[in-house]
Design a protein around this motif. Sequence first.
Motif, PDB file in Angstrom:
ATOM      1  N   GLY A 244       0.822  -1.215   0.000  1.00 40.75           N
ATOM      2  CA  GLY A 244       0.000   0.000   0.000  1.00 40.75           C
ATOM      3  C   GLY A 244       0.850   1.256   0.000  1.00 40.75           C
ATOM      4  N   ASP A 245       1.974   1.230   0.739  1.00 45.49           N
ATOM      5  CA  ASP A 245       2.882   2.382   0.747  1.00 45.49           C
ATOM      6  C   ASP A 245       3.453   2.629  -0.647  1.00 45.49           C
ATOM      7  OD1 ASP A 245       2.500   2.686   3.466  1.00 45.49           O
ATOM      8  OD2 ASP A 245       4.295   1.567   4.027  1.00 45.49           O
ATOM      9  N   VAL A 246       3.831   1.545  -1.336  1.00 46.86           N
ATOM     10  CA  VAL A 246       4.378   1.687  -2.689  1.00 46.86           C
ATOM     11  C   VAL A 246       3.329   2.270  -3.626  1.00 46.86           C
ATOM     12  CG1 VAL A 246       5.239   0.421  -4.705  1.00 46.86           C
ATOM     13  CG2 VAL A 246       6.093  -0.144  -2.427  1.00 46.86           C
ATOM     14  N   GLU A 247       2.108   1.788  -3.520  1.00 47.74           N
ATOM     15  CA  GLU A 247       1.026   2.312  -4.370  1.00 47.74           C
ATOM     16  C   GLU A 247       0.815   3.802  -4.134  1.00 47.74           C
ATOM     17  OE1 GLU A 247      -1.906  -1.486  -5.154  1.00 47.74           O
ATOM     18  OE2 GLU A 247      -1.972  -0.556  -3.182  1.00 47.74           O
ATOM     19  N   GLU A 248       0.963   4.244  -2.896  1.00 46.91           N
ATOM     20  CA  GLU A 248       0.831   5.675  -2.605  1.00 46.91           C
ATOM     21  C   GLU A 248       1.950   6.479  -3.258  1.00 46.91           C
ATOM     22  OE1 GLU A 248       0.504   6.611   1.494  1.00 46.91           O
ATOM     23  OE2 GLU A 248      -1.320   5.428   1.826  1.00 46.91           O
ATOM     24  N   ALA A 278      13.350   8.106  -6.374  1.00 49.16           N
ATOM     25  CA  ALA A 278      14.138   7.605  -5.237  1.00 49.16           C
ATOM     26  C   ALA A 278      13.226   7.246  -4.070  1.00 49.16           C
ATOM     27  CB  ALA A 278      15.164   8.651  -4.812  1.00 49.16           C
ATOM     28  N   ASP A 279      12.209   8.075  -3.855  1.00 51.23           N
ATOM     29  CA  ASP A 279      11.248   7.803  -2.784  1.00 51.23           C
ATOM     30  C   ASP A 279      10.517   6.489  -3.046  1.00 51.23           C
ATOM     31  OD1 ASP A 279      10.251   8.592  -0.353  1.00 51.23           O
ATOM     32  OD2 ASP A 279       8.553   9.680  -1.200  1.00 51.23           O
ATOM     33  N   LEU A 280      10.105   6.297  -4.299  1.00 51.93           N
ATOM     34  CA  LEU A 280       9.419   5.059  -4.664  1.00 51.93           C
ATOM     35  C   LEU A 280      10.333   3.855  -4.444  1.00 51.93           C
ATOM     36  CD1 LEU A 280       7.070   3.485  -6.038  1.00 51.93           C
ATOM     37  CD2 LEU A 280       8.196   3.965  -8.227  1.00 51.93           C
ATOM     38  N   LEU A 281      11.579   3.947  -4.907  1.00 50.43           N
ATOM     39  CA  LEU A 281      12.502   2.823  -4.775  1.00 50.43           C
ATOM     40  C   LEU A 281      12.774   2.475  -3.316  1.00 50.43           C
ATOM     41  CD1 LEU A 281      15.132   3.513  -7.582  1.00 50.43           C
ATOM     42  CD2 LEU A 281      13.253   1.888  -7.597  1.00 50.43           C
ATOM     43  N   MET A 282      12.782   3.490  -2.466  1.00 50.80           N
ATOM     44  CA  MET A 282      12.998   3.235  -1.046  1.00 50.80           C
ATOM     45  C   MET A 282      11.857   2.387  -0.474  1.00 50.80           C
ATOM     46  SD  MET A 282      13.554   5.983   2.065  1.00 50.80           S
ATOM     47  CE  MET A 282      11.901   6.692   1.854  1.00 50.80           C
ATOM     48  N   PHE A 283      10.619   2.720  -0.856  1.00 49.26           N
ATOM     49  CA  PHE A 283       9.472   1.960  -0.362  1.00 49.26           C
ATOM     50  C   PHE A 283       9.367   0.600  -1.053  1.00 49.26           C
ATOM     51  CE2 PHE A 283       8.361   6.054   1.345  1.00 49.26           C
ATOM     52  CZ  PHE A 283       7.692   5.742   2.513  1.00 49.26           C
TER      53      PHE A 283
END
Length: 476
Positions: A244-248, A278-283
Amino acid sequence: AQAGFPAVPQYRPASLCAMKVALCLAVAACGGRVSVCMLPEHSSKVSFLQRRGDPKLVEPYYQKKLEEYKNSTDAKPLPYDGYFEVGCYSDNTPESMILTAGKEEKVSPKQCFNFCRDKPLVRFFGLTLGRQCYCTPYPTVGGGNGGCTRQCEGDGNFMCGGDSMSSIYEMHRCGDVTEVATKDKLAAEELVSKVKFFAGRADYVVRALTEAGKSIDVSDVRKRVFALASTLEELRSDVMLKAGDVEEKLGPLDTALSAFSADAATAEMMKAVEDAQADLLMFVAAMEDADNKLQTYWTEHSLDSMMAFRSIDSKALGSAEELAKDLSSDVLFLPPKVKRELGSEIDSSEFTYVVVGKNNLASLFQVYNMSNPIDGRPTLNSWGSFKKWATKECHQMCMMTPGCVGGNALGARNDETDAGAHGDIFAFTCNLKGDVQRVEMSKSGGSGLLVTGFLFGSYHSLHSKDISFNTANVLN
């Protein structure tokens, strides 16, 4: 990492361009891209890898070019979109050819790159003293002592020069900011779909074990079943939370990509895409970590994995011939005395049969989709045939497991709502025992439950005096 994801990149997501730039350092062939191995157009004498002379040689040239740049009405070059480390040098470039960043932010290679990437006529940036960032057309290599041993104040994973040395980086234009970010976005979407599908399989096991556990009167067996379901549910829930975090995080990257103009890209546009990426890859990394934990636990408790290890043919066990075989010598084993107590009018399908012992060898689970069985599974057409097949698998697994003398097959079928959406999906666990102290029998808890067991007759013949059969809940 699943779905082609690298670890969070050191500078920017790996790309063909980055590899080409690295290659040109060795072969001086970069297809027109800026590189330290390509000499500035005005003089070979100003290559900082070769030059040790007076920096005044090129300073007037730089000032002339800077003035021409400011007065020109031509389209300005696009900002740089990548960088790599050249090395640690003493840089004697004149102050008039340097742009120094302010102290608003603590420095790091990324922070310095973002400051320098759109400055006129700049190709390199340097970091020194652990806290200073500057941009330059090229470094001027001179003498110096020591090394780049100062940690960057903004990122302790990198060194930002030393007392008299600079960590030098070169910037380049790959033109693939949106291409790489889009690939990462699509890969993230695909990975989310995969981990959610697998988490869905785990959910069927959790619900099946929970329902089966409710019908088991034996506290230690029930606790073991619930513990297995609880651990699996904890891991499954964490995967779903991280997914869910990644989808956000996909939304901000979508927005940044939509706002990006390839023909008029600004440093702010590039940074917006890169930051969201980068934010997406972190999640994504956090989701992969949670998924790996679930996958590891699943593999450790997978009946499929253990059957493959023991060379047991699951599909063959589900054939009509195998399902028709009589296993009453072990499955629902009852000594003559107990049979007489129950009487011939009581059918074995009317009671549950749970083997109890202190030595639990393994608890293994499996999922079966009747509408779409995976390769290596039999095609079963009823709940009854599934129960026989599941029991045979547990029985065969016990036979092939050293020290196993009995066990239980415990599970349930999905509810009607899921059946309509996904077909008939069943899940169960094999609870294998290294000893048997007693057998608990009760009236059947429901048509959708699998609560049955087996006890090897050969083991009972040796330990009959130590094994009790509790039939009170069947007869009452």
